[in-house]
Design a protein around this motif. Structure first.
Motif, PDB file in Angstrom:
ATOM      1  N   UNK A 341      99.522  19.820   9.352  1.00 29.37           N
ATOM      2  CA  UNK A 341     100.563  20.852   9.452  1.00 29.37           C
ATOM      3  C   UNK A 341     100.148  22.048   8.620  1.00 29.37           C
ATOM      4  N   UNK A 342     100.453  23.232   9.160  1.00 30.70           N
ATOM      5  CA  UNK A 342     100.031  24.460   8.466  1.00 30.70           C
ATOM      6  C   UNK A 342     100.899  25.632   8.925  1.00 30.70           C
ATOM      7  N   UNK A 343     100.889  26.712   8.129  1.00 28.30           N
ATOM      8  CA  UNK A 343     101.466  27.973   8.579  1.00 28.30           C
ATOM      9  C   UNK A 343     100.395  28.629   9.444  1.00 28.30           C
ATOM     10  N   UNK A 344     100.703  28.812  10.742  1.00 29.62           N
ATOM     11  CA  UNK A 344      99.694  29.340  11.667  1.00 29.62           C
ATOM     12  C   UNK A 344      99.638  30.864  11.600  1.00 29.62           C
ATOM     13  N   UNK A 345     100.812  31.486  11.491  1.00 30.29           N
ATOM     14  CA  UNK A 345     100.864  32.950  11.349  1.00 30.29           C
ATOM     15  C   UNK A 345     102.243  33.323  10.807  1.00 30.29           C
ATOM     16  N   UNK A 346     102.401  34.567  10.433  1.00 27.72           N
ATOM     17  CA  UNK A 346     103.725  35.011   9.977  1.00 27.72           C
ATOM     18  C   UNK A 346     103.923  36.486  10.266  1.00 27.72           C
ATOM     19  N   UNK A 347     105.185  36.887  10.322  1.00 27.10           N
ATOM     20  CA  UNK A 347     105.562  38.276  10.579  1.00 27.10           C
ATOM     21  C   UNK A 347     106.634  38.633   9.548  1.00 27.10           C
TER      22      UNK A 347
END
Ligand code: SAM
Length: 357
Positions: A341-347
């Motif tokens: 599990x990971x943070x794939x992208x953010x805005x």
């Protein structure tokens, strides 16, 4: 403590009083913005150039005296420009993109019915604060449901297929080839429909425990012409039907659930061995100190009135909150048994997380 007998820094009092009055002006004006939205005033002004109050009243079938007062409120807030010689008002194109054009990526007018729904449940919220009871999502003023669709749809239309799916490992290729997708807590199905339009070889099922939202989602899918490949079912996220999904999505709903770990666990079990979970949550840092900004403030307000009461009304009553932050969200995924599990992208508005069984 009586502040009249305390030595106060008068300058600081006046500075903060100025802020409080400006905030009150904005808060009360939100009700005027709501009128601008429901009466089609912003829409009528978009691209229309300078208008008098009589022009706008004639264009919208409203009474000029009310419109004159409304225009004054909007001009004093900087929403409209005002020409004192001609006594005309204009909605600048840049403001129309925010208030009057649902296809614009900057469109935020869906917030006004959400604010109206929050006020409609304010006394109920006060009771909940005293008792600790929840308030179910389905128990809110119905303006909430369409407002949520309108506020999130521009994000899905402009970011989901363009940025979020490509940030996930191999998911675009799989959807292109033909995949089975579940969209949990899908509300009015805006995300489901955007994905279905972009990936014609794939099949989609949206689930939500709120029957009225599912009815609205089915209608919207039929109107969008994707009804043959998109189904909607009333189901809670911890007990939805189907197995071997290639992709399971949760858009801005995990924190509304009473037992996010149970929902994520059910999702993990329903995924194919090489399937992917896409979890989209409001942007937040891990600590409150990271979140002392206007966007988080908006999300915390929603969390007070809508998200936390929704979670506390359901079995589990976890109350994750709309500003849980990436570490807590990744912890929920780990507790649900996801190994990757990971943070794939953010805005500025969203965290986009990826998980695999
Ligand atoms: C903020 S709305 C988001 C709706 C939609 N995903 C969107 O992005 O427009 C949260 C949704 O979660 C749904 N929900 C809350 N608890 C749920 C649960 N336990 N199981 C399924 N849906 C749930 C609500 O009915 C609501 O439609």
């Amino acid at each position: 403590m009586s502040t009249t007998h305390t030595a106060l820094d008068r300058e600081k009092v006046e500075e903060f009083q100025g802020l409080a009055v400006a905030e009150a002006a904005a808060a009360e004006s939100a009700a005027c913005c709501y009128l601008g939205d429901v009466l089609g005033l912003y829409e009528a002004m978009a691209g229309a150039g300078p208008l008098t109050s009589a022009d706008l009243a004639a264009r919208t079938g409203t009474h000029e005296r009310y419109i004159r007062e409304w225009l004054a409120n909007q001009a004093s807030g900087g929403y409209l420009s005002y020409d004192p010689h001609e006594r005309t008002f204009e909605l600048p194109d840049e403001h129309a993109a925010v208030l009057a054009d649902p296809d614009s990526p900057a469109y935020v007018a869906g917030i006004f019915p959400i604010i109206a729904a929050a006020w409609a449940s304010a006394d109920r919220a006060a009771d909940a604060f005293r008792t600790g009871d929840g308030v179910g999502w389905h128990e809110h003023d119905p303006r909430l449901f369409g407002g949520v669709e309108r506020i999130f749809a521009p994000l899905y239309r402009h970011q989901l297929v363009q940025d979020w799916i490509p940030a996930l490992d191999g998911v675009h290729e799989r959807l292109t080839a033909g995949a089975r997708v579940a969209d949990l807590g899908c509300g009015h199905g805006a995300s489901t429909i955007v994905l279905a339009e972009a990936y014609p070889a794939s099949r989609f099922t949206g689930f939500d425990y709120h029957a009225e939202s599912i009815a609205a989602a089915s209608k919207a899918a039929a109107e969008a012409g994707v009804g043959a490949r998109v189904g909607f079912e009333v189901a809670a996220a911890d007990s939805f039907s189907g197995e071997d999904y290639d992709l399971i999505c949760l858009f801005d709903c995990l924190h509304d659930m009473g037992d996010p770990v149970a929902a994520a666990t059910r999702a993990r079990r329903a995924l194919a061995d090489d399937g992917t979970l896409l979890l989209v949550e409001p942007q937040a840092g891990d600590d409150l100190a990271d979140n002392l900004n206007p966007i988080s403030r908006l999300f915390y307000a929603g969390s007070v009135f809508l998200c936390t009461p929704s979670s506390l009304a359901q079995p589990g009553a976890t109350g994750l909150g709309a500003q849980a932050g990436p570490s807590r969200l990744l912890e929920v995924l780990a507790e649900a048994g996801f190994t990757h599990h990971r943070v794939a992208t953010e805005t500025p508005f969203n965290l986009v997380l990826e998980a695999r069984p």
